[in-house]
Structures are given as C-alpha cells and as structure tokens.
Design an enzyme around this catalytic site. Sequence first.
Site, PDB file in Angstrom:
ATOM      1  N   HIS A  80       2.609 -16.874  -1.814  1.00  0.00           N
ATOM      2  CA  HIS A  80       1.700 -17.409  -2.832  1.00  0.00           C
ATOM      3  C   HIS A  80       1.837 -16.515  -4.004  1.00  0.00           C
ATOM      4  O   HIS A  80       0.939 -16.734  -4.895  1.00  0.00           O
ATOM      5  CB  HIS A  80       0.384 -17.608  -2.608  1.00  0.00           C
ATOM      6  CG  HIS A  80       0.174 -18.861  -1.217  1.00  0.00           C
ATOM      7  ND1 HIS A  80      -0.124 -19.907  -1.589  1.00  0.00           N
ATOM      8  CD2 HIS A  80       0.584 -18.614   0.097  1.00  0.00           C
ATOM      9  CE1 HIS A  80      -0.037 -20.614  -0.332  1.00  0.00           C
ATOM     10  NE2 HIS A  80       0.324 -19.658   0.800  1.00  0.00           N
ATOM     11  N   GLU A 128      12.535   7.348   0.109  1.00  0.00           N
ATOM     12  CA  GLU A 128      12.819   9.059   0.095  1.00  0.00           C
ATOM     13  C   GLU A 128      14.120   9.386   0.338  1.00  0.00           C
ATOM     14  O   GLU A 128      14.795  10.515   0.196  1.00  0.00           O
ATOM     15  CB  GLU A 128      11.781   9.723   0.326  1.00  0.00           C
ATOM     16  CG  GLU A 128      10.523  10.326  -0.386  1.00  0.00           C
ATOM     17  CD  GLU A 128       9.451  11.055   0.161  1.00  0.00           C
ATOM     18  OE1 GLU A 128       9.509  11.404   1.379  1.00  0.00           O
ATOM     19  OE2 GLU A 128       8.756  11.364  -0.631  1.00  0.00           O
ATOM     20  N   LYS A 134       5.469  16.558 -10.246  1.00  0.00           N
ATOM     21  CA  LYS A 134       4.617  17.806 -10.070  1.00  0.00           C
ATOM     22  C   LYS A 134       4.622  18.941 -11.142  1.00  0.00           C
ATOM     23  O   LYS A 134       3.769  19.441 -11.476  1.00  0.00           O
ATOM     24  CB  LYS A 134       4.952  18.524  -8.579  1.00  0.00           C
ATOM     25  CG  LYS A 134       4.598  17.600  -7.475  1.00  0.00           C
ATOM     26  CD  LYS A 134       4.994  18.076  -6.025  1.00  0.00           C
ATOM     27  CE  LYS A 134       5.019  17.099  -4.777  1.00  0.00           C
ATOM     28  NZ  LYS A 134       5.432  17.854  -3.796  1.00  0.00           N
TER      29      LYS A 134
HETATM   30  O1  PA5 Z   1       8.321  13.042   3.215  1.00  0.00           O
HETATM   31  C1  PA5 Z   1       7.982  14.192   2.573  1.00  0.00           C
HETATM   32  O2  PA5 Z   1       8.420  15.179   2.682  1.00  0.00           O
HETATM   33  C2  PA5 Z   1       6.717  13.931   1.644  1.00  0.00           C
HETATM   34  O3  PA5 Z   1       6.284  12.643   1.637  1.00  0.00           O
HETATM   35  C3  PA5 Z   1       5.440  14.597   2.123  1.00  0.00           C
HETATM   36  O4  PA5 Z   1       5.240  14.499   3.251  1.00  0.00           O
HETATM   37  C4  PA5 Z   1       4.384  14.774   1.312  1.00  0.00           C
HETATM   38  O5  PA5 Z   1       4.603  15.015  -0.222  1.00  0.00           O
HETATM   39  C5  PA5 Z   1       3.212  15.484   1.852  1.00  0.00           C
HETATM   40  O6  PA5 Z   1       3.745  16.770   1.699  1.00  0.00           O
HETATM   41  P1  PA5 Z   1       3.034  17.920   2.475  1.00  0.00           P
HETATM   42  O7  PA5 Z   1       2.952  17.521   4.297  1.00  0.00           O
HETATM   43  O8  PA5 Z   1       3.529  19.177   2.508  1.00  0.00           O
HETATM   44  O9  PA5 Z   1       1.492  17.882   2.047  1.00  0.00           O
END
Ligand code: PA5
Length: 447
Positions: A310, A289, A424
């Site tokens: 494996h 990310e 989303k």
């Molecule tokens: O790194 C990030 O920002 C995402 O992976 C969020 O943590 C994830 O989408 C969960 O979001 P939230 O904490 O708003 O539910």
Amino acid sequence: MGTIKLDIEKTFNFISKGAVDAYKDKVASCMELLEKGTGKGSDFLGWLHLPSSIDEEQINSIKATAKRLQENCDYVVVAGIGGSYLGARAVIESMVNCFQHLMPSNGIPTILFAGHNIGEDYLYELTSFLKDKKFGIINISKSGTTTETALAFRLLKKQCEDQRGKEEAKQVIVAVTDARKGAARITADKEGYESYTIPDNVGGRFSVLTPVGLLPIAVAGIDIAAFVKGAKDAEITCGQGVPFWNNPAAVYAATRNELYKQGKKIEILVNFQPKLHYVMEWWKQLYGESEGKENKGIFPAAVDFSTDLHSMGQWIQEGERSIFETVISVEQTNHTLKVPSDSANLDGLNFLAGKRIDEVNKMAELGTQLAHVDGNVPNIHVVIEKLDEYTIGQLLYFFEKACGISGYLLDVNPFNQPGVEAYKKNMFALLNKPGYEEESKEIQQKL
Ligand code: PA5
C-alpha cells in the site's frame, strides 16, 4: 525437519537457467577460496564453520548468564549497533510474541535496544522509562569504541548503578567485546563484569552465532541450542561438497549476480510475515556492507508485505525496471485464526468466512508474485517451513554463506567495510575530538 527451499523459476523470463548454470565453476572456486582461506578478507572467515564449532559448554555458559539476567531483571537493554545489534534483534523479534512487552511478566525480561542511534529523545525516553525498573545491560561492541553504543552505555551504566548500587549492578551488566582491546573490555575488566569474547576472525555482520547474538537471544527465552542446530544443518546443506543445484546458497548467489549483470541493480527482500521485519534489516546490513564497495554491488532494500504493497507496491509494479525481488515465504504459521462470519456482511467479506487468515495471506503472496513477474520484476523464492529457532538458524546461515560466495563472485572483499569510517571521521572532526585537530580545521573550511 525441513530445509530451506530455493525456487528461481520466476527469474527465467529474464535470465536463462543456462546462464545460472554457467556459474557452477565460478561458484565452486569461490567456495574453495572460502574453505581454503585464500580469498580476499580471509582473516574474517571465523563464521564459516562457526555453527559446528559451538559446543554444549558454550551454550550452557550463555544459558547460565541468561538465567541470572532473567532472574534479576524485568528489562534487559542490549546496547549495540550494526553487526553488534541486528542479528539479536532479528532473531528475537521473529520469535517472541509481538505483544509480549504489553503482557504480564512471565519471568522473561523484555529486551530493549539502545546504542543503535544518537537520538536524544530516544535515550531520554528510554532512561525515563527505566527509572525505578529492574533492568540490566548487555554491552556489545567488538571495537569497544563505537560512539553510539558507548554513549548509550555511559548513560545506562550510571543509571543502573544509581538505582541498584555498584555491587548489584555488576551482577546485571555483561559485556560482549574483544578479548583484549577497546574501552568495553577495559571497563568490563576494571568493574568485574562478566564478559564474553567476540572472536577476532568474525566480523560484526557475521556474528549472530557468537555471544553477540546468542546471549541476548537466550535472555529473551529463545532456545539457542535449536537456533545453533539449524545453522549447523545449513552449514551442511550449503556446504562445499553439495552439488550446485542442490545447494541453495550457491544457486542464490549465482542467480542474484546474473540478475545484477543483466541490469537489475536493486534487490528487494520481501516478507509476508511482519515478525521477519528485523531479519530484513539484518540482511540489508549483511549484503550492503559486504558487497557495496569499489563502485559495485546490488543495493539491498526490504519491504514488509502486504503492509508496503500500500506504499511501495506502486513503485515495484511500475517504476524503473532495475529491481528484482527475493521473497521469504513461510509455509506454516504457528497459530490458527479463522475469518468469522458476520450477519450484516457490510464489508463483503463473508466469502472468506471460515477460511484461515493465512490462506488470505498466501493468496496475497501468490497474487503479488504473479503481478510483479508480469510487471517485469524477476522473483526469487526462499521457502522456510515456519518461524522457529531451528528454521531461523538455517535461514541466517544460508544468507551468510550465500553472501560470502556472492561477494567473491563480484570480486570484492566481502568481509571489510572501509566505507563506514568516512562519516565517523567527519563527526569526530566536527565535535573537535582530541586527536582530530587537522581534520577539524579542514572540515570547518567546507562548511
Ligand atoms: O559489520 C560491522 O562490522 C559493523 O556494522 C559493526 O558491527 C558496527 O559498526 C558496530 O561495531 P562495534 O561492534 O565495534 O561496536
């Protein structure tokens, strides 16, 4: 106590030490951007000095909540996804006994996870299992509106209230969310749940040292003070003033960027200890990310060895040469187990009799490293002393700091994740969510 050791010798057949050394000034500038908060995404630098800012009062407050959950629950379900899930799971699974959930209760609840998928069978089986069980919930969501987590929480909250009654349920439901906004905050305030705040300036994947990680970790009976201490010490060893070659975060960030520049587009994180599986998952999110944007970024993959030797071993040895490996090597195990002798010796393993299982594992590790380097896979070695709270704290902070530096070396904003919104939007349009009428029309035409 030992610190993280980084060994990049086995990359020097592919890149030169001089090429890594040449990153010194660039790395120093990236560190300056982090320290001064003048780089991209500087609103989200709260993680940088987080370990040293955590005081005893915060630790004690989390421990007190954890104790209440421990005393009142046999199971605690942690509802969260991505950064609101992986850090806690990484630490818990690397620390607790692999078979704890099958053992008689020792006063520590078993931690279960939900809200990280939309699997109907998963949620059905979880809620069926929890029928008549004494369970609590930690609802973790920074935005408070994440569909996966909200769906799981809706189901679990109702079940918890049905089974315990509303008043008792309040004692075993805790929220970790934004200070002001989002459905999780509103629900927590309305229902009177105890709640913890996720700092505005700490993004999900950097939040393991906030209550997002610390509360579930504490409920699992893990020493959060030692975990924080490890991270705090890594804040020093990976700090700005540390000379380049003594700073593991700096050298790791530089090496992986140089390998990327030389065409190694995929980094495979490797462990030889199955308990590290979720540390790999956490790392994949952290780097994926943070760096995968603007059509750039190393693809972070992970394997558990020797299990995956494996399966993926063939590809790694002889597939396209676009990979490098980063191996997390654990020097000492927590337990000792020797290979027994067998009079029939049908499996031919008597040559190992009396040797530690870990000795066999270490030779598998060394043999794999040599084979993969011979197969043109550069190898970075991250050595940690053992699997304990202190060391895992160090390891996670080391990876966070290196990630911040590495993202800046790549010239991206390592602290946003614009790309995760696309699915989303489509999902909401397909589900006809109110407010998505235009998108719904558009998407129908694509089907
Ligand atoms: O790194 C990030 O920002 C995402 O992976 C969020 O943590 C994830 O989408 C969960 O979001 P939230 O904490 O708003 O539910």
